[in-house]
Design a protein around this motif. Structure first.
Motif, PDB file in Angstrom:
ATOM      1  N   PRO A 129       0.822  -1.215   0.000  1.00  0.00           N
ATOM      2  CA  PRO A 129       0.000   0.000   0.000  1.00  0.00           C
ATOM      3  C   PRO A 129       0.851   1.257   0.000  1.00  0.00           C
ATOM      4  O   PRO A 129       1.917   1.305   0.610  1.00  0.00           O
ATOM      5  N   GLY A 130       0.367   2.263  -0.704  1.00  0.00           N
ATOM      6  CA  GLY A 130       1.057   3.544  -0.722  1.00  0.00           C
ATOM      7  C   GLY A 130       0.844   4.277   0.593  1.00  0.00           C
ATOM      8  O   GLY A 130      -0.132   4.049   1.297  1.00  0.00           O
ATOM      9  N   VAL A 131       1.760   5.143   0.916  1.00  0.00           N
ATOM     10  CA  VAL A 131       1.683   5.922   2.152  1.00  0.00           C
ATOM     11  C   VAL A 131       1.234   7.342   1.817  1.00  0.00           C
ATOM     12  O   VAL A 131       1.710   7.934   0.848  1.00  0.00           O
ATOM     13  N   LYS A 132       0.332   7.882   2.601  1.00  0.00           N
ATOM     14  CA  LYS A 132      -0.145   9.266   2.463  1.00  0.00           C
ATOM     15  C   LYS A 132      -0.618   9.572   1.052  1.00  0.00           C
ATOM     16  O   LYS A 132      -0.160  10.516   0.411  1.00  0.00           O
ATOM     17  N   GLY A 133      -1.531   8.749   0.541  1.00  0.00           N
ATOM     18  CA  GLY A 133      -2.145   9.011  -0.755  1.00  0.00           C
ATOM     19  C   GLY A 133      -1.356   8.553  -1.966  1.00  0.00           C
ATOM     20  O   GLY A 133      -1.807   8.707  -3.090  1.00  0.00           O
TER      21      GLY A 133
END
Length: 180
Positions: A129-133
């Motif tokens: 998952p990506g972090v902060k968008g």
């Protein structure tokens, strides 16, 4: 449980379990007061239904009563499926977890939380998952790199409907950009 008793139980119960297209994950005998608890853990690619556990319990009970493998002391028989927090230790465990979020401890140190997108004989394809968008990233991890892994429980997993809504939303944004 002694190795001999474990081997005898496995030899007695495995054919019953295999006949139902199930995998024998674990056999455990533990003391419980004056009794013992014999826990048989089974699983399959489709999961295990309660009715299937009940039917297997009746069959296993009959086979165990007809043998002397449990000795004369009383015991309670439990037939169950693995819990959600079961460690992923076999290739089939990872295959059954495709699409699920896992937490893996790596031999090199560090922890990885990612979704399994594919599994083959040498390792996993993951979506981190990506972090902060930020967008998720793809990562390949070989089984040799994994010290231990478990499925992470998701209370609000992203559904297919949400995926479709997101895709439609992205298409509308693209259309608006083209019009501008």
């Amino acid at each position: 449980m002694s190795t001999t008793q474990s081997e005898r139980l496995r030899g007695l119960l495995e054919p019953l379990i295999a006949a139902r297209d199930l995998d024998l994950e674990e056999i455990e005998v533990t003391p419980a007061g004056k009794r013992r608890v014999l826990r048989i853990v089974v699983d399959s690619d489709e999961g295990v239904q309660l009715d299937e556990c009940a039917a297997l319990s009746r069959e296993a009970s009959q086979v165990l009563d007809d043998s002397d493998v449990m000795g004369g002391a009383p015991y309670t028989l439990e037939v169950t499926s693995p819990g959600a927090d079961r460690p992923l230790t076999e290739l089939r465990h990872y295959r059954r977890a495709v699409g699920r979020l896992i937490k893996a401890q790596l031999h090199e140190g560090g922890e990885l939380v990612a979704r399994i997108t594919a599994v083959d004989d040498s390792g996993l394809d993951l979506e981190v998952p990506g972090v902060k968008g930020r967008k998720p990233t793809a990562r390949r991890v070989s089984f040799d790199e994994i010290a231990k892994a478990r499925v992470e429980l998701e209370f609000n997993p992203k559904s297919d409907k949400a995926d479709k809504r997101d895709a439609q939303h992205d298409e509308k944004i693209d259309e608006n950009k083209e019009e501008a």
